[in-house]
Structure formats: structure tokens, C-alpha cells
Design an enzyme around this catalytic site. Structure first.
Site, mmCIF file in Angstrom:
data_model
loop_
_atom_site.group_PDB
_atom_site.id
_atom_site.type_symbol
_atom_site.label_atom_id
_atom_site.label_comp_id
_atom_site.label_asym_id
_atom_site.label_seq_id
_atom_site.Cartn_x
_atom_site.Cartn_y
_atom_site.Cartn_z
ATOM 1 N N GLU A 33 0.866 -1.164 0.000
ATOM 2 C CA GLU A 33 0.000 0.000 0.000
ATOM 3 C C GLU A 33 0.909 1.223 0.000
ATOM 4 O OE1 GLU A 33 -2.750 0.338 3.279
ATOM 5 O OE2 GLU A 33 -3.496 2.263 2.531
ATOM 6 N N ARG A 259 5.302 -12.876 9.649
ATOM 7 C CA ARG A 259 5.962 -11.626 9.320
ATOM 8 C C ARG A 259 7.284 -11.507 10.073
ATOM 9 N NH1 ARG A 259 2.300 -7.526 9.153
ATOM 10 N NH2 ARG A 259 3.779 -5.896 9.653
ATOM 11 N N LYS A 269 4.489 0.539 9.526
ATOM 12 C CA LYS A 269 4.516 1.847 8.892
ATOM 13 C C LYS A 269 3.931 2.919 9.808
ATOM 14 C CE LYS A 269 2.968 0.166 4.965
ATOM 15 N NZ LYS A 269 2.472 0.006 3.575
HETATM 16 P P1 ATP Z 1 2.616 -2.295 7.991
HETATM 17 O O1 ATP Z 1 2.032 -3.112 9.087
HETATM 18 O O2 ATP Z 1 4.042 -1.925 8.213
HETATM 19 O O3 ATP Z 1 1.755 -1.140 7.583
HETATM 20 P P2 ATP Z 1 1.495 -3.674 5.800
HETATM 21 O O4 ATP Z 1 1.415 -5.152 5.743
HETATM 22 O O5 ATP Z 1 0.249 -2.942 6.092
HETATM 23 O O6 ATP Z 1 2.672 -3.283 6.762
HETATM 24 P P3 ATP Z 1 1.677 -3.389 2.994
HETATM 25 O O7 ATP Z 1 2.127 -2.241 2.191
HETATM 26 O O8 ATP Z 1 0.266 -3.789 2.912
HETATM 27 O O9 ATP Z 1 2.093 -3.077 4.482
HETATM 28 O O10 ATP Z 1 2.619 -4.638 2.722
HETATM 29 C C1 ATP Z 1 2.918 -5.145 1.454
HETATM 30 C C2 ATP Z 1 3.349 -6.567 1.602
HETATM 31 O O11 ATP Z 1 4.456 -6.667 2.504
HETATM 32 C C3 ATP Z 1 2.236 -7.407 2.179
HETATM 33 O O12 ATP Z 1 2.095 -8.564 1.391
HETATM 34 C C4 ATP Z 1 2.681 -7.725 3.569
HETATM 35 O O13 ATP Z 1 2.233 -8.968 3.951
HETATM 36 C C5 ATP Z 1 4.200 -7.646 3.472
HETATM 37 N N1 ATP Z 1 4.772 -7.259 4.760
HETATM 38 C C6 ATP Z 1 4.567 -6.120 5.445
HETATM 39 N N2 ATP Z 1 5.204 -6.142 6.620
HETATM 40 C C7 ATP Z 1 5.851 -7.329 6.689
HETATM 41 C C8 ATP Z 1 6.697 -7.961 7.661
HETATM 42 N N3 ATP Z 1 7.017 -7.374 8.816
HETATM 43 N N4 ATP Z 1 7.173 -9.189 7.380
HETATM 44 C C9 ATP Z 1 6.877 -9.783 6.209
HETATM 45 N N5 ATP Z 1 6.091 -9.258 5.266
HETATM 46 C C10 ATP Z 1 5.572 -8.035 5.484
HETATM 47 MG MG MG Z 2 -0.728 -1.232 6.754
HETATM 48 MG MG MG Z 3 -1.503 -3.917 4.049
#
Ligand code: ATP
Ligand code: MG
Ligand code: MG
Length: 552
Positions: A33, A259, A269
Site C-alpha cells: 500500500e 511476518r 509503517k
Molecule cells: P505495515 O504493518 O508496516 O503497515 P502492511 O502489511 O500494512 O505493513 P503493505 O504495504 O500492505 O504493508 O505490505 C505489502 C506486503 O508486505 C504485504 O504482502 C505484507 O504482507 C508484506 N509485509 C509487510 N510487513 C511485513 C513484515 N514485517 N514481514 C513480512 N512481510 C511483510
Molecule cells: Mg498497513
Molecule cells: Mg496492508
């Protein structure tokens, strides 16, 4: 990856290829995102998704911006994400994909669900909807709007799109099962009204699809085979499958993995944005940040991040990875490629009393002990030098092989010197160390084969380039800053000494270093010219010390 055993995701994919489940295709995606900069957790997902695609003939990995929330998303993030994925060494083909490109398609699917009697417009307040959802132990209750006719719902949904309702006045919900043990299945929202300008579609829409609706349909749209996501989406898989089955469209396989969690770090984030906005760091790319751009600025090579992701592997259970592991990977990669130069970060002056006042020797030194192709540089030597303060001891213990009164050491590639005496100021601090040199040891060795144990790095005082050096320590003192005590927040665990700025004295060649260039300061560690560096005022970041010296 030793090639000996596959992780559980690669095993599933290998079996699917074997059985011809997706006609033997492998097509993954990385769907960030654009609401922040990428961090190490994303790197894990990037290495996994792009890595799997690379391992299969004709494998493809899409970069897809999951841009369905205009309030939090910005083009700045779209740009930085592309830069970071590229820098990590991955290629998404001709162009990235955007969920926003499918808004019309998604809308069509929503209309189809309504026509099937599988979705309805709910005018309940957000609080009422939350209330009706029930709990883990209590079933949900049905909304009074659940029985609306297909015609009425089609009309209302059109009017939602046309902007006839206020934000939050109603939502489109799937009509599934309010008594499902999986709360996500209790008539989840599919569309909400949100009057906000989208970074790509502008004001074309005032309704936006929810993540669960948009995600599976985008995967389907792109003919993804394996939709790999993190563990917290395990419960969402039922909805993912329900939507695709109900609409009877192409159906990828969702697979969840744990994760990444890293010690002394936050990887969310939301928290990283807070660090930036409250000014606790220099920005998203602060060298202490676990962001890709921060690691890059700190001097971490992309190979080290890929190696790190390969070493931590992929599992189905959450765990905490030691940040020292990343440092280990950085050292390993940097040791192989970083040129060696000399810098003194905590200087004390040495005067070679028997060395002529205006004489200058120039020594040729290799830039790397193994990589001859790096060539050599010339380092000037004169009567006054800086050495590291900790390389001299007045009262030296037995095993101290560096400089002390009466002992001889080697100045790297230059001469053997013997300390005769020291000069102190009124406070008793050493301000000068007096030595004599042996002109017969030019180049740093002696024909008579006499032993000197210590070799010190040095910089000629009159040729030295003063530089700002930023010494970095972990941003959080606490091993797990996500685990907060009563009345505290993760901000309370910020390490006040995570950045220490000092003036170091460098050999002249280092003034020419451009931002991003990496070097080993001999005997000290790996450093990288910072974005702020100029020839007049060089700035270097400490990437990693030579050995792990973290207080833990
Ligand atoms: P955050 O919790 O930091 O906002 P998010 O999952 O909401 O992270 P996205 O931009 O949706 O952020 O993530 C894109 C991809 O990266 C998703 O497929 C997510 O599963 C993966 N991802 C995000 N954080 C991690 C993590 N700590 N370990 C492994 N994969 C991750
Ligand atoms: Mg997020
Ligand atoms: Mg997300």
C-alpha cells in the site's frame, strides 16, 4: 538457500507445478500500500515473491500498488517503493500494476454480487454495525437493512457511487452469515463512501473498495497463482475464497507466512511514520530506520538484505530475529568489496621527533588486500600524525600490543616507531605522544626481521581531511520496543545515544567520496559517504563496526 530443502511455501508451489494446478504457471505479486516507505519486513516479502518467480522458468512477479485508501496514500510513496524494489535488485517487468486501475472492474463485481442477492446497502451507523458483528463467543445479529430487494440495492449502490450520500452514511456489505464462527464472514463491508482525492484517480470516485474485496479480485484479475501474505490474514482467506467462488472467477491460492520481527526495531509503517513526523529521526531514510532507504543511506548493500532474507527463511510461526544477524550479513558483504582506507575517529597527536620538519613521504597502499583490480592510492606521511586515542596506553597491561612508552609498533605501510614520552595538559590529559622512527623500516617492515606485534592506522595531521562522522547505535534500547509497559509508548524506548556526531580525520582520498560510496576505515568498521557529504565537508555514516559490540 542451500538448495537442500524447500521452505513450506516453495514446497506447495513445487507440488502445484508438479500436479499442473495452474497449468504449471508461477505468478506471484508484491502488493504494497503506498502509504509509507518500505521496510525490512517488506524486503522479506519482496525477496520471497520475486525470488520464487525467479526460481521458476517463466515465473512472474507483479509489483502492485494496493491503493484503495486515498486518505493515506501519496505519489511520493509510489515513487519510493519503486526505487527501493529496484535497488534491492528486482524487476517487475514493463510497468507496475495498480488496484485503482481496476476500480471499474471491481464496481462491476459488486453489482454482480448485488444481482445475485449476495450484497446489500446498509444504512446502519458504523457503531451499530460494530455492535451487530458480535464477538468470538456471541454470534452476530442481522441488520434491519439486510432484507432489501435486489432492485433497491442496485439503486442505492448507484446512488452511493453518484455521491448522493454523505461519508459514512451507508456501506455495501456482503450477505454471508452473521452466525459464522469467523467474524470476518459476518457480512463484511465491501465498499465505503470517502470523499477524498485519490493520487491517481483524482475525484472520479467517492466510494472505495475495502481491502478484502479489492485484494482477491485484483489477484484474480492478474491471474496470480500464489497470493502470499502474512499470518494476520489467515482468517481473511475464507472471505478471499468466498468472493472468488461466489463470483465464479479465476481463483488464486492464498498462502500465509510469519511476518518479520526484528530486535531493537519497530516494523510497522504507522510507527515509522510517527518517528518521522515527530522528528525523532532525520526522515524516512535516516540511517537508523529499518526502512530500505534508511539502510541504503547507512551504507548497507542490497546483497546484504537479500542474504539476510535468505538466512531468516520463511516459516509459519511468528518469531523475533536478532538485529545482529543483519549486521553480520552487512559485514560479510562489505568485507568482500569495501575498499580499505584510513581514518582516525578519536584522534591523539603523535610527533616523530627525529623526522625532518618539512619532509613528506608518500606511501602507495592497496585499496583492498585481495582485490588487486581496485588499485592503489597514495597516502602522505609527515612528522605529525593522528592515531586513535585508544591505541595508546600509559599503563599498558601485558597483552597490550599497541603503543606505550618504550615500545615499538608499526604504522601501517609506513615505519616502525618507538614511543619515548608523552606531553600532558593541566588536566593530565595526553596531548602529544613523542616517538622516534627507524628510517630503515620504510614501507612498514624491517630487514632484520625483528618482531613488532602492533600495527596502527594513522593520518598525517597537515594532510588530514576533517570530516563529520555519524556513529549509529540501535534506535531502541529495548529488545522489543513493541512490548510497552503500562503508561508508556514505544517512543519512550528510543535510545538517546543512537546517533553520535564526531569529527574524524581522514586520509585525503576520502574527501572525493560521493554519497553512497562505501569504505572500510581500517581497524574501525564500515562507513558510507552520506547524502550530506561535500568535498569541503565530508560526512560519513558508520554502517557497522568490524565486530559486534552491541550492548544487549
Ligand atoms: P505495515 O504493518 O508496516 O503497515 P502492511 O502489511 O500494512 O505493513 P503493505 O504495504 O500492505 O504493508 O505490505 C505489502 C506486503 O508486505 C504485504 O504482502 C505484507 O504482507 C508484506 N509485509 C509487510 N510487513 C511485513 C513484515 N514485517 N514481514 C513480512 N512481510 C511483510
Ligand atoms: Mg498497513
Ligand atoms: Mg496492508
Amino acid at each position: 538457500n542451500e538448495g537442500t530443502s524447500l521452505d513450506f511455501i516453495r514446497t506447495i508451489i513445487a507440488e502445484d507445478c508438479e500436479s499442473g494446478k495452474f497449468d504449471g504457471r508461477v505468478h506471484t505479486r508484491f502488493p504494497p500500500e503506498p502509504n509509507g516507505y518500505l521496510h525490512l519486513g517488506h524486503a522479506k516479502s519482496i525477496c520471497l515473491n520475486f525470488g520464487i518467480a525467479q526460481e521458476h522458468e517463466n515465473g512472474i512477479c507483479n509489483l502492485r500498488f494496493d491503493d484503495t485508501n486515498p486518505l493515506k496514500e501519496e505519489d511520493e510513496y509510489v515513487q519510493s517503493i519503486q526505487e527501493d524494489v529496484k535497488w534491492l535488485g528486482f524487476d517487475w517487468g514493463e510497468k507496475p500494476f495498480y488496484t485503482s486501475n481496476y476500480f471499474e472492474v471491481l464496481y462491476g463485481h459488486a453489482v454482480k454480487l448485488i444481482e445475485m442477492g449476495k450484497a446489500y446497502v446498509d444504512h446502519s451507523t458504523p457503531e451499530a454495525i460494530r455492535e451487530m458483528r458480535g464477538t468470538l463467543t456471541e454470534p452476530g445479529t442481522e441488520s434491519p437493512y439486510r432484507g432489501r430487494s435486489v432492485e433497491e440495492n442496485l439503486d442505492l449502490f448507484t446512488r452511493m457511487r453518484n455521491g448522493e450520500f454523505a461519508d459514512g452514511e451507508c456501506v455495501l456489505r456482503a450477505k454471508i452469515d452473521m452466525t459464522s464462527p469467523n467474524i470476518i464472514m459476518r457480512d463484511p463491508a465491501l465498499y465505503r463512501i470517502r470523499r477524498a482525492t485519490h493520487h491517481r484517480t483524482g475525484d472520479a470516485w467517492c466510494i472505495y473498495p475495502m481491502y478484502d474485496f479489492a485484494h482477491c479480485l485484483s489477484d484474480s484479475q492478474e491471474h496470480i497463482t500464489h497470493s502470499i501474505c502474512t499470518l494476520e490474514f489467515e482468517n481473511n482467506r475464507e472471505l478471499y475464497d468466498w468472493l472468488l467462488d461466489t463470483l465464479d472467477i479465476y481463483h488464486p491460492q492464498q498462502i500465509e507466512f510469519a511476518r518479520l520481527n526484528l530486535t531493537h526495531t519497530v516494523l510497522s509503517k504507522r510507527k515509522l511514520i510517527q518517528l518521522v513526523e515527530e522528528g525523532h529521526v532525520r526522515g524516512w531514510d535516516d540511517p537508523r530506520m529499518p526502512t530500505i532507504s534508511g539502510l541504503r543511506r547507512r551504507g548497507c548493500p542490497p546483497e546484504a538484505i537479500r542474504e539476510f532474507c535468505s538466512r531468516i527463511g520463511v516459516a509459519k510461526a511468528d518469531s523475533m530475529v536478532d538485529a545482529a544477524m543483519l549486521e553480520f550479513c552487512m559485514r560479510e558483504k562489505l568485507n568482500a568489496v569495501a575498499p580499505r582506507l584510513m581514518g582516525v575517529i578519536d584522534p591523539v597527536k603523535v610527533v616523530i621527533t627525529n623526522y625532518p620538519e618539512d619532509q613528506v613521504d608518500e606511501f602507495e597502499m592497496p585499496l583492498h588486500p585481495e582485490l588487486e583490480e581496485y588499485g592503489k592510492r597514495t597516502v602522505p606521511f609527515s612528522r605529525e600524525l593522528y592515531i586513535e586515542r585508544e591505541d595508546f596506553r600509559e599503563e599498558a597491561p601485558k597483552k597490550f600490543f599497541r603503543l606505550t612508552v618504550g615500545k615499538e609498533v608499526r604504522l601501517r605501510y609506513a615505519y616502525y616507531v618507538t614511543c619515548t614520552d608523552v606531553v600532558k595538559d593541566e588536566q593530565g590529559e595526553i596531548v602529544e605522544i613523542h616517538c622516534t622512527y627507524d628510517p630503515a623500516t620504510k614501507g612498514g617492515w624491517s630487514e632484520d626481521g625483528r618482531k613488532v606485534k602492533g600495527t596502527l592506522h594513522w593520518v598525517s595531521v597537515k594532510h588530514a581531511v576533517p570530516a563529520e562522522v555519524r556513529l549509529y547505535e540501535p534506535l531502541f534500547e529495548k529488545e522489543n520496543p513493541n512490548k510497552v509497559e503500562e503508561g508508556k509508548t514505544f517512543i519512550d524506548y528510543i535510545n538517546p545515544d543512537s546517533e553520535k556526531i564526531i569529527t574524524a580525520y581522514l586520509e585525503p582520498r576520502l574527501a572525493e567520496y560521493k554519497a553512497g560510496e562505501r569504505v572500510q576505515f581500517e581497524r574501525l568498521g564500515y562507513y558510507c559517504a552520506d547524502l550530506d557529504t561535500t568535498p569541503e565537508r565530508p560526512v560519513f555514516n558508520r554502517t557497522a563496526t568490524l565486530r559486534d559490540s552491541w550492548k544487549r
